[in-house]
Enzyme design. Structure first.
Site, PDB file in Angstrom:
ATOM      1  N   ASP A 159     -11.476   2.805   4.239  1.00  9.74           N
ATOM      2  CA  ASP A 159     -11.892   1.402   4.177  1.00  9.74           C
ATOM      3  C   ASP A 159     -13.405   1.266   4.100  1.00  9.74           C
ATOM      4  O   ASP A 159     -13.921   0.214   3.737  1.00  9.74           O
ATOM      5  CB  ASP A 159     -11.380   0.647   5.420  1.00  9.74           C
ATOM      6  N   GLN A 173      -4.889  -1.354   9.752  1.00 10.59           N
ATOM      7  CA  GLN A 173      -4.752  -2.690   9.166  1.00 10.59           C
ATOM      8  C   GLN A 173      -5.345  -3.745  10.095  1.00 10.59           C
ATOM      9  O   GLN A 173      -4.999  -3.820  11.281  1.00 10.59           O
ATOM     10  CB  GLN A 173      -3.275  -2.988   8.899  1.00 10.59           C
ATOM     11  N   LYS A 185       0.834  -1.203   0.000  1.00 14.56           N
ATOM     12  CA  LYS A 185       0.000   0.000   0.000  1.00 14.56           C
ATOM     13  C   LYS A 185       0.872   1.258   0.000  1.00 14.56           C
ATOM     14  O   LYS A 185       0.602   2.213  -0.735  1.00 14.56           O
ATOM     15  CB  LYS A 185      -0.923   0.001   1.221  1.00 14.56           C
TER      16      LYS A 185
END
Length: 297
Positions: free
Chosen positions: A121, A98, A54
């Site tokens: 997200d 994460q 990422k």
């Protein structure tokens, strides 16, 4: 019939190119650089790979990348303090924590502490509610990537029958909402659905996101249907070692379907591409600028 293979890797590269163009225009016209912050707690090997990837792609599209790596025993209070700092940092437009988090941390509490406008997200309860009621929201990356590929292949999805196999908050439920938003008739099925093959057999679009390797077979599929395989499962090979397979049995489904995504190289690459797209969208919204075309639902 041999299905068209939808190349997620190539499509993700195209999306990243669109994001890079959008970032360059923001910098040139407004002097603004979108920023994505990733928070990693602990040293889970898979999570470390994801975070590294990422960060690399964030920089490649011209964005600012911020990484916060915390010890596995970091307290909830300390993690929430980092998130609060990022919520209030004007250089940060997207925040990603994460998952999975270590067991002593409450994932729901942590996710819901993120500013919903920076929740790239799309997991914050406010974004879930906005998506469910058809309002502007941040959308989970994997379902957004699936929708983009379906739109690219079919054009309009209006009136199509779609079956989503899997009811997770991360993929199944938001995928169904996105398909409803594009005027599909949607069924959410799962492992306990009665006569699941018959339900799937009615679908023009099948999204397999149930987490069971090669569960969906070709005899379930309506001839000409589109199969989007979200599953990523590692299975043993007869000769030793392992390989990655999806939730659909690729060979048998490809013999019947009109189009199908492979595993690997299908939905997976789209997830990070859509994370970058969401960060660009969040930056535009934060600055009262038009949203990037083709990168939102």
């Amino acid at each position: 019939m041999t299905a068209t293979v939808i190349d997620g890797k190539a499509f993700a590269a195209k999306v990243r190119g669109q994001v890079a163009d959008g970032v360059a225009k923001l910098k040139e016209a407004h002097g603004i650089t979108p920023g994505l912050a990733v928070v990693l707690v602990g040293e889970d090997p898979a999570s470390q790979v994801y975070v590294r990837s990422k960060g690399k792609m964030t920089v490649e599209v011209g964005m600012a990348s911020f990484e916060h790596r915390l010890d596995v025993d970091t307290s909830e209070a300390d993690l929430l303090a980092v998130i609060d700092q990022l919520n209030n940092d004007p250089a940060v437009h997207g925040i990603l924590v994460q998952l999975p988090l270590p067991g002593h941390l409450d994932s729901d509490l942590v996710i819901n502490s993120i500013d919903p406008a920076k929740d790239v997200d799309g997991f914050h309860i406010s974004n879930v509610g906005l998506l469910g009621t058809g309002q502007k929201s941040m959308v989970p990356c994997t379902p957004l990537g699936c929708l983009m590929m379906l739109r690219d292949y079919h054009g309009s999805l209006s009136g199509m029958n779609a079956v989503v196999i899997g009811r997770s908050n991360i993929v199944g439920k938001p995928m169904a909402q996105l398909l409803l938003g594009d005027s599909c008739t949607v069924t959410i099925a799962h492992s306990r659905t009665k006569d699941l093959p018959a339900v799937v057999g009615q679908a023009d679009i099948v999204v397999a996101a149930v987490g069971r390797p090669q569960m969906v077979t070709g005899d379930w599929i309506k001839p000409g249907a589109t199969v989007i395989d979200v599953g990523i499962n590692r299975v043993e090979k007869p000769e030793g070692g392992t390989r990655l397979v999806g939730d659909a049995d690729f060979e048998s489904c490809a013999a019947v379907a009109g189009a199908i995504t492979p595993v690997p190289g299908g939905v997976g690459p789209m997830t990070i591409a859509c994370l970058l797209a969401n960060t660009l969208t969040a930056c535009c919204r934060a600055n009262g600028l038009p949203e990037p075309e083709g990168l939102t639902p």
